[in-house]
Design an enzyme around this catalytic site. Structure first.
Site, PDB file in Angstrom:
ATOM      1  N   ASP A  68       0.868  -1.172   0.000  1.00  0.00           N
ATOM      2  CA  ASP A  68       0.000   0.000   0.000  1.00  0.00           C
ATOM      3  C   ASP A  68       0.913   1.232   0.000  1.00  0.00           C
ATOM      4  O   ASP A  68       2.129   1.107   0.207  1.00  0.00           O
ATOM      5  CB  ASP A  68      -0.883  -0.042   1.248  1.00  0.00           C
ATOM      6  CG  ASP A  68      -1.734   1.214   1.420  1.00  0.00           C
ATOM      7  OD1 ASP A  68      -2.276   1.711   0.408  1.00  0.00           O
ATOM      8  OD2 ASP A  68      -1.849   1.695   2.558  1.00  0.00           O
ATOM      9  N   ASP A  70      -0.096   5.192   1.135  1.00  0.00           N
ATOM     10  CA  ASP A  70      -0.300   6.094   2.280  1.00  0.00           C
ATOM     11  C   ASP A  70      -0.385   5.325   3.594  1.00  0.00           C
ATOM     12  O   ASP A  70      -1.156   4.371   3.725  1.00  0.00           O
ATOM     13  CB  ASP A  70      -1.591   6.898   2.089  1.00  0.00           C
ATOM     14  CG  ASP A  70      -1.483   7.896   0.951  1.00  0.00           C
ATOM     15  OD1 ASP A  70      -0.965   8.995   1.180  1.00  0.00           O
ATOM     16  OD2 ASP A  70      -1.914   7.563  -0.173  1.00  0.00           O
ATOM     17  N   ASP A 257      -2.157  -0.551   5.654  1.00  0.00           N
ATOM     18  CA  ASP A 257      -2.586  -0.009   6.947  1.00  0.00           C
ATOM     19  C   ASP A 257      -4.073   0.299   7.063  1.00  0.00           C
ATOM     20  O   ASP A 257      -4.574   0.552   8.156  1.00  0.00           O
ATOM     21  CB  ASP A 257      -1.825   1.293   7.231  1.00  0.00           C
ATOM     22  CG  ASP A 257      -2.356   2.453   6.397  1.00  0.00           C
ATOM     23  OD1 ASP A 257      -2.399   2.322   5.147  1.00  0.00           O
ATOM     24  OD2 ASP A 257      -2.758   3.474   6.979  1.00  0.00           O
TER      25      ASP A 257
END
Length: 323
Positions: A68, A70, A257
């Site tokens: 991922d 960000d 996240d």
């Protein structure tokens, strides 16, 4: 728009925000959270602490890296346009991509992620996997479109972006980001008292666009096409494209996240093959097997992965020489 639906949405948004104090006693709060954290870590141990075990399980298998952006490779920033990759993290990802097939799967547009990462030779899947690009067979420095399952929605997304940009001007701190096949409404800079008004505004616009659906992330509301496609589907597509979806000698590793990464964690868990690593400092429900606390730990994990691979290759050459 019923008030109950808005309240449910706001409660969900708070759950995705940094942990809030819920006890009148600060000491009691810390003790309670420490206990929760310990229990959670027991279920989702640190990928750094158990690195040797993970690599032992990976022996003889080809590791494929899915990352991922960000909150995983970059810090979450107040200004979403300034979520830059550090030079150290870029170097870590670059080194990983030398030894392992690597893909970055993000809710951002593919072009935006590429402008942040600035690396060639890897796959990019933007708009939650609705815009997948990869290196061409003839020139690894060039990218070609591999899959865009929501192309017909582009005019609609353009239209809704313009509407929301105009309507959110009345809410200080709100920002609308065009991510090509989806759009993101950021409220990290919005006072919490204004969350309900912003959520209701987005919901009211959505009423006129039944082909779009609303999802939530960390201080964001997202509108995207109502098609059965997400980061988990993108992961499966990439495994198939690489010709390794059916191989038992492959170990996909996905690090993320946010709530949207759970779709990918779920795919790996259901396959019974692969590792999900959630990036979080707080305990939360997840399908991931392991955890890392923040991008700095992600960077350390990637660097250790490269060193492990270099050592493995060195040992292999040494054994060949002895023979």
């Amino acid at each position: 728009m019923v008030a109950g639906k808005i309240e449910t949405l706001i409660d969900s948004l708070r759950d995705l925000s940094p942990t809030r104090v819920r006890s009148s006693s600060a000491d009691e709060y810390v003790y309670e959270k420490d206990g929760e954290r310990s229990s959670w870590i027991a279920l989702h141990p640190s990928a750094l602490d158990l690195f040797d075990k993970i690599m032992s399980d990976a022996e003889g298998k080809e590791i494929i890296m899915f990352l991922d952006y960000d909150g995983t490779l970059s810090l979450i920033t107040e200004d979403h346009d300034k979520a830059y990759l550090t030079d150290e993290m870029r170097e870590a990802v670059k080194e990983v991509a030398i030894y392992f097939k690597t893909a970055i799967i993000s809710g951002r547009s593919t072009d935006k992620v590429q402008s942040f990462v600035k690396l060639t030779g890897i796959h990019y899947a933007g708009s939650h996997g609705m815009d997948i690009k990869g290196p061409t067979n003839t020139d690894k420095t060039n990218q070609e479109v591999m899959f865009q399952p929501a192309s017909e929605y582009l005019p609609m997304i353009d239209e809704v972006v313009n509407i929301l940009k105009e309507k959110t001007k009345s809410i200080p701190g709100a920002a609308v980001e065009h991510n090509k096949f989806c759009l993101t409404v950021h409220f990290r800079r919005v006072d919490e008292k204004g969350w309900a008004a912003l959520a209701e505004l987005v919901e009211m616009v959505l009423i006129n666009y039944p082909k779009l659906r609303l999802t939530q992330g960390r201080k964001v509301l997202e509108l995207r096409p109502s098609i059965k496609w997400d980061k988990g589907k993108a992961l499966e597509f990439l495994l198939n494209s690489l010709g390794i979806a059916e191989s038992k000698d492959v170990l996909p590793v996905y690090i993320g996240d946010d709530r949207t990464d759970e779709d990918a964690f779920k795919v790996l868990r259901e396959r019974g093959q692969g590792l999900g690593i959630v990036v979080s400092k707080t305990s939360k429900e997840t399908n991931a097997s392991y955890s890392l606390q923040d991008p700095s730990e992600v960077q350390e994990f990637l660097k250790r992965l490269v060193k492990w691979k270099q050592h493995t290759l060195g040992q292999s050459k040494k054994n060949q020489f002895i023979r």
